[in-house]
Design a protein around this motif. Structure first.
Motif, PDB file in Angstrom:
ATOM      1  N   ARG A  19      -6.456  -4.867 -13.643  1.00  0.00           N
ATOM      2  CA  ARG A  19      -6.520  -6.259 -14.093  1.00  0.00           C
ATOM      3  C   ARG A  19      -6.508  -6.303 -15.605  1.00  0.00           C
ATOM      4  O   ARG A  19      -7.215  -5.557 -16.275  1.00  0.00           O
ATOM      5  CB  ARG A  19      -7.770  -6.941 -13.551  1.00  0.00           C
ATOM      6  CG  ARG A  19      -7.807  -6.990 -12.034  1.00  0.00           C
ATOM      7  CD  ARG A  19      -8.729  -8.060 -11.522  1.00  0.00           C
ATOM      8  NE  ARG A  19      -8.145  -9.380 -11.590  1.00  0.00           N
ATOM      9  CZ  ARG A  19      -7.304  -9.868 -10.675  1.00  0.00           C
ATOM     10  NH1 ARG A  19      -6.960  -9.143  -9.633  1.00  0.00           N
ATOM     11  NH2 ARG A  19      -6.822 -11.077 -10.811  1.00  0.00           N
ATOM     12  N   MET A  50     -11.673  -9.436  -4.408  1.00  0.00           N
ATOM     13  CA  MET A  50     -10.537 -10.103  -5.020  1.00  0.00           C
ATOM     14  C   MET A  50      -9.663 -10.691  -3.937  1.00  0.00           C
ATOM     15  O   MET A  50      -9.047  -9.973  -3.161  1.00  0.00           O
ATOM     16  CB  MET A  50      -9.751  -9.119  -5.881  1.00  0.00           C
ATOM     17  CG  MET A  50      -9.341  -7.870  -5.159  1.00  0.00           C
ATOM     18  SD  MET A  50      -9.554  -6.405  -6.140  1.00  0.00           S
ATOM     19  CE  MET A  50     -11.199  -5.933  -5.683  1.00  0.00           C
ATOM     20  N   ARG A  70      -9.287  -0.954 -10.647  1.00  0.00           N
ATOM     21  CA  ARG A  70     -10.123  -1.051  -9.453  1.00  0.00           C
ATOM     22  C   ARG A  70      -9.464  -0.323  -8.299  1.00  0.00           C
ATOM     23  O   ARG A  70      -8.402  -0.720  -7.820  1.00  0.00           O
ATOM     24  CB  ARG A  70     -10.307  -2.513  -9.047  1.00  0.00           C
ATOM     25  CG  ARG A  70     -11.088  -3.311 -10.041  1.00  0.00           C
ATOM     26  CD  ARG A  70     -11.203  -4.720  -9.517  1.00  0.00           C
ATOM     27  NE  ARG A  70     -11.763  -5.603 -10.531  1.00  0.00           N
ATOM     28  CZ  ARG A  70     -11.705  -6.929 -10.450  1.00  0.00           C
ATOM     29  NH1 ARG A  70     -11.119  -7.497  -9.415  1.00  0.00           N
ATOM     30  NH2 ARG A  70     -12.241  -7.655 -11.389  1.00  0.00           N
ATOM     31  N   ASP A 102      -5.976 -12.620 -19.311  1.00  0.00           N
ATOM     32  CA  ASP A 102      -5.197 -13.350 -18.300  1.00  0.00           C
ATOM     33  C   ASP A 102      -5.808 -13.267 -16.923  1.00  0.00           C
ATOM     34  O   ASP A 102      -5.613 -14.139 -16.096  1.00  0.00           O
ATOM     35  CB  ASP A 102      -3.779 -12.776 -18.201  1.00  0.00           C
ATOM     36  CG  ASP A 102      -3.097 -12.665 -19.537  1.00  0.00           C
ATOM     37  OD1 ASP A 102      -3.684 -12.022 -20.416  1.00  0.00           O
ATOM     38  OD2 ASP A 102      -2.007 -13.218 -19.687  1.00  0.00           O
ATOM     39  N   ASP A 103      -6.512 -12.143 -16.677  1.00  0.00           N
ATOM     40  CA  ASP A 103      -7.026 -11.872 -15.352  1.00  0.00           C
ATOM     41  C   ASP A 103      -5.910 -11.824 -14.321  1.00  0.00           C
ATOM     42  O   ASP A 103      -5.909 -12.560 -13.341  1.00  0.00           O
ATOM     43  CB  ASP A 103      -8.085 -12.912 -14.952  1.00  0.00           C
ATOM     44  CG  ASP A 103      -8.779 -12.497 -13.663  1.00  0.00           C
ATOM     45  OD1 ASP A 103      -8.725 -11.300 -13.331  1.00  0.00           O
ATOM     46  OD2 ASP A 103      -9.352 -13.374 -13.001  1.00  0.00           O
ATOM     47  N   VAL A 104      -4.915 -10.963 -14.589  1.00  0.00           N
ATOM     48  CA  VAL A 104      -3.872 -10.739 -13.593  1.00  0.00           C
ATOM     49  C   VAL A 104      -3.879  -9.269 -13.206  1.00  0.00           C
ATOM     50  O   VAL A 104      -4.302  -8.412 -13.990  1.00  0.00           O
ATOM     51  CB  VAL A 104      -2.467 -11.082 -14.128  1.00  0.00           C
ATOM     52  CG1 VAL A 104      -2.341 -12.558 -14.375  1.00  0.00           C
ATOM     53  CG2 VAL A 104      -2.150 -10.284 -15.372  1.00  0.00           C
ATOM     54  N   ASN A 105      -3.418  -9.018 -11.993  1.00  0.00           N
ATOM     55  CA  ASN A 105      -3.276  -7.646 -11.548  1.00  0.00           C
ATOM     56  C   ASN A 105      -1.901  -7.145 -11.973  1.00  0.00           C
ATOM     57  O   ASN A 105      -0.882  -7.584 -11.463  1.00  0.00           O
ATOM     58  CB  ASN A 105      -3.423  -7.573 -10.028  1.00  0.00           C
ATOM     59  CG  ASN A 105      -3.156  -6.177  -9.507  1.00  0.00           C
ATOM     60  OD1 ASN A 105      -3.144  -5.212 -10.264  1.00  0.00           O
ATOM     61  ND2 ASN A 105      -2.941  -6.081  -8.200  1.00  0.00           N
ATOM     62  N   GLU A 116      -5.819  -2.102  -8.087  1.00  0.00           N
ATOM     63  CA  GLU A 116      -5.503  -3.084  -9.118  1.00  0.00           C
ATOM     64  C   GLU A 116      -5.725  -2.529 -10.498  1.00  0.00           C
ATOM     65  O   GLU A 116      -6.585  -1.670 -10.714  1.00  0.00           O
ATOM     66  CB  GLU A 116      -6.437  -4.304  -8.984  1.00  0.00           C
ATOM     67  CG  GLU A 116      -6.236  -5.125  -7.737  1.00  0.00           C
ATOM     68  CD  GLU A 116      -6.934  -6.463  -7.863  1.00  0.00           C
ATOM     69  OE1 GLU A 116      -7.973  -6.537  -8.561  1.00  0.00           O
ATOM     70  OE2 GLU A 116      -6.432  -7.436  -7.286  1.00  0.00           O
ATOM     71  N   ALA A 154      -3.414 -16.005 -10.741  1.00  0.00           N
ATOM     72  CA  ALA A 154      -3.297 -15.180 -11.929  1.00  0.00           C
ATOM     73  C   ALA A 154      -1.939 -15.324 -12.602  1.00  0.00           C
ATOM     74  O   ALA A 154      -1.861 -15.438 -13.816  1.00  0.00           O
ATOM     75  CB  ALA A 154      -3.530 -13.721 -11.563  1.00  0.00           C
ATOM     76  N   LEU A 209      -1.754 -18.302 -14.821  1.00  0.00           N
ATOM     77  CA  LEU A 209      -2.663 -18.438 -15.954  1.00  0.00           C
ATOM     78  C   LEU A 209      -1.933 -18.235 -17.271  1.00  0.00           C
ATOM     79  O   LEU A 209      -1.126 -17.319 -17.404  1.00  0.00           O
ATOM     80  CB  LEU A 209      -3.776 -17.388 -15.854  1.00  0.00           C
ATOM     81  CG  LEU A 209      -5.016 -17.806 -15.089  1.00  0.00           C
ATOM     82  CD1 LEU A 209      -5.927 -16.616 -14.933  1.00  0.00           C
ATOM     83  CD2 LEU A 209      -5.728 -18.944 -15.788  1.00  0.00           C
ATOM     84  N   PRO A 210      -2.211 -19.038 -18.262  1.00  0.00           N
ATOM     85  CA  PRO A 210      -1.554 -18.845 -19.542  1.00  0.00           C
ATOM     86  C   PRO A 210      -2.173 -17.699 -20.325  1.00  0.00           C
ATOM     87  O   PRO A 210      -3.281 -17.796 -20.807  1.00  0.00           O
ATOM     88  CB  PRO A 210      -1.780 -20.179 -20.256  1.00  0.00           C
ATOM     89  CG  PRO A 210      -3.030 -20.725 -19.653  1.00  0.00           C
ATOM     90  CD  PRO A 210      -3.163 -20.151 -18.287  1.00  0.00           C
ATOM     91  N   GLY A 211      -1.488 -16.615 -20.410  1.00  0.00           N
ATOM     92  CA  GLY A 211      -1.936 -15.499 -21.236  1.00  0.00           C
ATOM     93  C   GLY A 211      -1.350 -15.667 -22.618  1.00  0.00           C
ATOM     94  O   GLY A 211      -0.802 -16.729 -22.936  1.00  0.00           O
ATOM     95  N   ALA A 233     -14.909  -9.540  -9.000  1.00  0.00           N
ATOM     96  CA  ALA A 233     -13.753 -10.417  -9.055  1.00  0.00           C
ATOM     97  C   ALA A 233     -14.200 -11.863  -8.906  1.00  0.00           C
ATOM     98  O   ALA A 233     -13.710 -12.766  -9.584  1.00  0.00           O
ATOM     99  CB  ALA A 233     -12.777 -10.051  -7.957  1.00  0.00           C
TER     100      ALA A 233
END
Lengths: 313, 306, 301
Positions: free
Chosen positions: C115, A1, C56, C119-122, C113, A9, A12-14, C26
């Motif tokens: 995730r 990552m 993770r 959205d794939d955000v941490n 993390e 991230a 990104l539109p969630g 990832a």
């Protein structure tokens, strides 16, 4: 990552999106700043006190050598040839405080032991707020009480006691500080773990023996701290002595004489009309600085002693 | 029979007697404290009750004891308390909130904490000296209602801060977590939950602080406000626009304890009845405020169950 | 050793290289993008499952104590995942990472993390606002903790936080949340009475309704029935099973029967480590690890 993944991230539109936002909420920042500002006012007041006392005292000490201030045995700032020795005022303050302690320590301690070890919880909860009313009565009323009730009463017991004396106000200040001693000491005694008492009872000790030999020693630092804080109150008490102890500086430790305390002197000068910037005006700040340092050291000492008892269990 | 059993019984009997004696002593000490409080009250009542006529509240102080009243004194006390509350309430509550809800664990928090503890132990007359040097002469606010109110406000600030903190601490952490868990920000948690649930406790502290301030004499004398006041400050509200004015803030004034002190220092015993009457008013006022605080605290404990 | 647990891994291979085959890396997620990743995963794994969140290499420290050690696992969307283990094993600590509850207390530090998909955000990244995280990830606590306000205001509170001002909308959503929490019929005539007048089980369902009102994507349950009697417990469990149709659920429980009843997946934690993770039925019948077996058979904890 990779780092870039994280960066993308946030954009990104969630469903609702997660913004990088602590800064996106200005009201939070404003609220926190205002609260911090209010909290800092406590620091500002302390700094203000130190600044004013030191500035005016410094001006005072350019006229009066500090050695004279500490060693001269006369305090006559309003005389033709003024003398500025703090000792008579200190003696008055000390004498009154000692009388107050002589009254308040036994009464306060016995009350505390009684409330903590003997009284029923219901009695304790009823009596405590009533006791605290004693310290809530305005000091000027206590002054009246000392001058017009306690002193005449004492004059019947101690023949020749003058109308202004340190005994009456000392006792009245003692009455005022009883709640400090009884309440803080009781807290300290009740903090003593139950198993210590049980160990003592299990060996056949009586309630009084347990209270005196187990509870009181275990609570020593809390009890002592309550005495110290009570002294600090007594030293700073103003109106009772200003009204009933007389206003003549008098280097004596005899409580049946009249004498001025530091606080009484400040009141006396403030009641007059000394011009701003005169040495008489500055002298009350020098006296105030002495008082401030005195109570501060008592408070710090009390704080340290009390912290020790908190660590005990 | 074991040797000494009898002795032991005697010993135990003696100790039981000591217990009873001490219990009597403790009860006596308690009763003595209550008796002194009663003596103080009765003494004031005997001396001053006769003076507590409506005129006493409606007359200005006078050189003739029989005609003197406390009109300017009680009006002054009310106005000074307004300023004191307006100064100490927001600042004290905000400082308490910061210390409980926001303060990080660092030196700054320690400094603030130490200062609050220290200020609580500073004698009231020192606040008077601070006000004399800073407010009266440095800021040139004069011997005014504003100066007196701010002085007493600074004096009761630690009381307000400490009681705010205690009240806030009584709000369980689970309630905070519930609100945070729903996505409330720190300020929302404070505004929507912590503050509303601790209002009674905070008010208790404010009332106790004000009851102390209303009887406080020394700092007011120190700022030089011991003068003969036979007039009222300009009214804060008026019938003509702009309806509210702030001239009263800079007006000279007197307050109840000062008036009482003034009368005590007169040699004429007739004035001492006035002093007793004023003292009676003061004591009833402070007792009433304290009782209100106790009642509030009791009600708050009963009302909110966590 | 980095241990990745994947639900499609029946034989518990504790090898990072093997695990890599099963878990989309990832890089893979990045290249596919959020939407594509999801459908991809639907095809590649069994039944309904898409991944809602992936942990993770999570380490958590507070006050110099390492409370979580290199935890990695996946949370399946619209399923119930149970976290079990003896007291002090870090299961609650782990749960509270998901909505950044630890941020409230000084001296805590996250590494690794969590995730959140799609959205794939941490979630643990410092630039992610914990407040926003908590709006999207709800939490129900160990002891019922309704606000000392009215029943209605308790449920409406989350909506008010998110800035909803339309009375009509608030009323509708409060009613829906209370219905979803199976509480509506019991309280519809007393919405403006204090929430503290409800019974313990009702209070807990109110707390669930309060959480549901803002339509979170994940709901975290921290031993939600430990303060309740058996009947109230049964109704909460029933509710949890119904709720998974709409939200993803993570539940900490000290009660293994409960884990067995409500969850599809179970993670066993011990001393801050994730010891074993897999389908609940398998964990309870054929645990791969000695510690898991000991715990399940009641030899410790």
């Amino acid at each position: 990552m990779s780092a870039s993944a994280v960066k993308n991230a946030t954009a990104l539109p969630g469903r609702r999106g997660l913004r990088r936002s602590r800064l996106a909420r200005p009201s939070e920042f404003v609220a926190e700043s205002l609260l911090l500002f209010a909290a800092l006012s406590a620091v500002a007041i302390t700094l203000g006190i130190v600044f004013i006392l030191v500035r005016e005292s410094a001006a005072f000490f350019t006229h009066v050598p500090i050695v004279d201030f500490l060693t001269d045995i006369q305090w006559t700032p309003l005389f033709e040839s003024p003398r500025y020795g703090i000792l008579p005022l200190l003696a008055g303050t000390l004498t009154v405080s000692l009388v107050a302690l002589a009254f308040a320590v036994p009464v306060g301690t016995i009350t505390a032991v009684y409330l903590s070890e003997f009284a029923s919880p219901r009695l304790r909860e009823t009596v405590k707020p009533v006791l605290e009313l004693l310290s809530g009565v305005p000091t000027v009323v206590f002054g009246y009480f000392a001058l017009l009730f306690v002193t005449p009463l004492l004059q019947k017991l101690v023949p020749g006691l003058p109308g202004f004396n340190m005994l009456g106000p000392g006792i009245v200040i003692g009455i005022m500080i009883v709640p400090y001693i009884s309440s803080l000491s009781e807290d300290a005694m009740r903090a003593v773990p139950m198993h210590l008492r049980e160990a003592s009872f299990a060996m056949g000790a009586s309630r009084l023996q347990t209270a005196v030999r187990v509870v009181l020693p275990a609570a020593t630092s809390g009890v002592v701290a309550s005495y110290i804080l009570a002294v600090s109150r007594a030293v700073g008490e103003t109106m009772v002595v200003a009204i009933a102890a007389g206003q003549q500086p008098n280097l004596t430790f005899d409580p049946t004489e009249a004498a001025a305390t530091i606080t009484a002197f400040i009141v006396q000068v403030a009641m007059g009309d000394l011009p701003h910037g005169s040495i008489g005006y500055q002298s009350i700040f020098a006296a105030g600085l002495t008082l401030f340092l005195l109570t501060l050291s008592f408070n710090v000492l009390g704080w340290f002693v009390r912290r020790r008892y908190r660590e005990a269990y | 029979m074991e040797p000494g059993t009898h002795d032991l019984r005697v010993l135990i009997g003696r100790q039981r007697l000591c217990d009873v004696l001490f219990e009597g002593l403790g009860a006596f000490m308690l009763l003595m404290s209550l008796f002194i409080l009663a003596a103080l009250f009765i003494n004031l009542a005997i001396e001053g009750l006769a003076r507590l006529q409506p005129d006493f509240f409606l007359d200005f102080p006078s050189r003739r004891a029989g005609q003197a009243g406390i009109l300017s004194a009680w009006v002054g006390s009310v106005l000074v308390m307004l300023v004191t509350a307006a100064a100490a309430l927001p600042v004290g509550v905000a400082a308490g909130i910061w210390l409980e809800e926001y303060a990080p664990k660092n030196w700054l928090t320690d400094v603030v904490e130490i200062n609050v503890t220290n200020l609580a132990g500073v004698p009231s007359i020192i606040y008077g000296l601070l006000a004399l040097g800073l407010l009266v002469h440095q800021f040139r606010l004069g011997e005014s209602i504003l100066t007196a109110g701010l002085t007493l406000g600074m004096m009761i600030l630690p009381v307000v801060i400490v009681s705010t903190r205690e009240a806030i601490r009584a709000v369980p952490q689970t309630i905070r977590e519930a609100a945070y868990g729903l996505g409330a920000s720190r300020w929302r948690v404070t505004r929507d939950h912590v503050l509303p649930y601790s209002v009674a406790g905070i008010l208790t502290g404010v009332i106790i602080g004000l009851s102390r301030a209303i009887g406080e004499t020394a700092p007011i004398i120190t700022i030089g406000a011991l003068t003969f006041i036979a007039f009222l400050p300009p009214a804060p509200v008026s019938a003509v626009p702009p309806f509210i004015n702030f001239e009263w803030l800079s007006s000279p004034f007197t307050v109840l304890p000062i008036q009482m002190f003034n009368w005590i220092s007169r040699p004429d015993p007739a004035f001492q009845s006035n002093a007793a009457a004023a003292g009676l008013v003061l004591v009833i006022l402070t007792l009433f405020m304290n009782a209100m605080a106790i009642w509030l605290r009791y009600r708050a404990r009963k009302r909110i169950k966590w | 050793m980095v241990r990745h647990f994947h639900i499609d891994n029946p034989t518990m291979k504790n090898d990072s290289s093997t695990a890599g085959v099963h878990i989309p890396s990832a890089r893979a997620i990045e290249s596919v993008g959020a939407g594509g990743f999801r459908s991809d995963l639907l095809r590649s794994t069994s039944k309904s499952s898409a991944i809602k969140a992936e942990v993770r290499g999570l380490d958590f420290h507070y006050g110099g104590f390492r409370a979580l050690k290199d935890v990695s696992m996946q949370v399946q969307a619209n399923e119930v995942t149970a976290l079990i283990g003896p007291s002090g094993c870090g299961k609650s600590t782990f749960l509270r990472c998901f909505n950044r509850m630890h941020d409230l207390y000084p001296g805590s530090r996250y590494d690794g993390e969590i995730r959140l998909y799609p959205d794939d955000v941490n979630l643990l990244a410092p630039d992610i606002d914990p407040v926003e995280t908590r709006i999207r990830i709800g939490m129900v606590f160990q002891k019922p903790n309704p606000f000392p306000k009215s029943i209605f205001e308790n449920v409406a509170y989350g909506l008010r936080i998110t800035g909803e001002k339309r009375r009509q909308v608030i009323h509708e959503k409060v009613e829906k949340a209370l219905r979803d929490a199976a509480l509506w019929d019991e309280v519809k005539d007393r919405l403006h009475q204090p929430a503290t007048s409800l019974s313990g089980g009702q209070q807990q369902r109110l707390c669930i309704a309060r959480t549901l009102a803002t339509e979170p994507e994940i709901v975290l349950f921290d031993e939600p029935t430990s303060a309740l009697d058996p009947i109230a417990t049964a109704s909460i469990e029933e509710l949890i099973i119904e709720l998974k149709e709409r939200v993803t659920i993570l539940i900490v429980t000290h009660n293994m029967q409960q884990a067995g009843r409500v969850s599809r997946y179970t993670a066993f934690m011990y001393l801050g480590e994730l010891v074993e993770f897999g389908e609940t039925s398998r964990i309870f019948t054929r645990p791969a690890k000695r510690e898991t077996e000991n715990y399940i058979t009641g030899r410790f904890g």
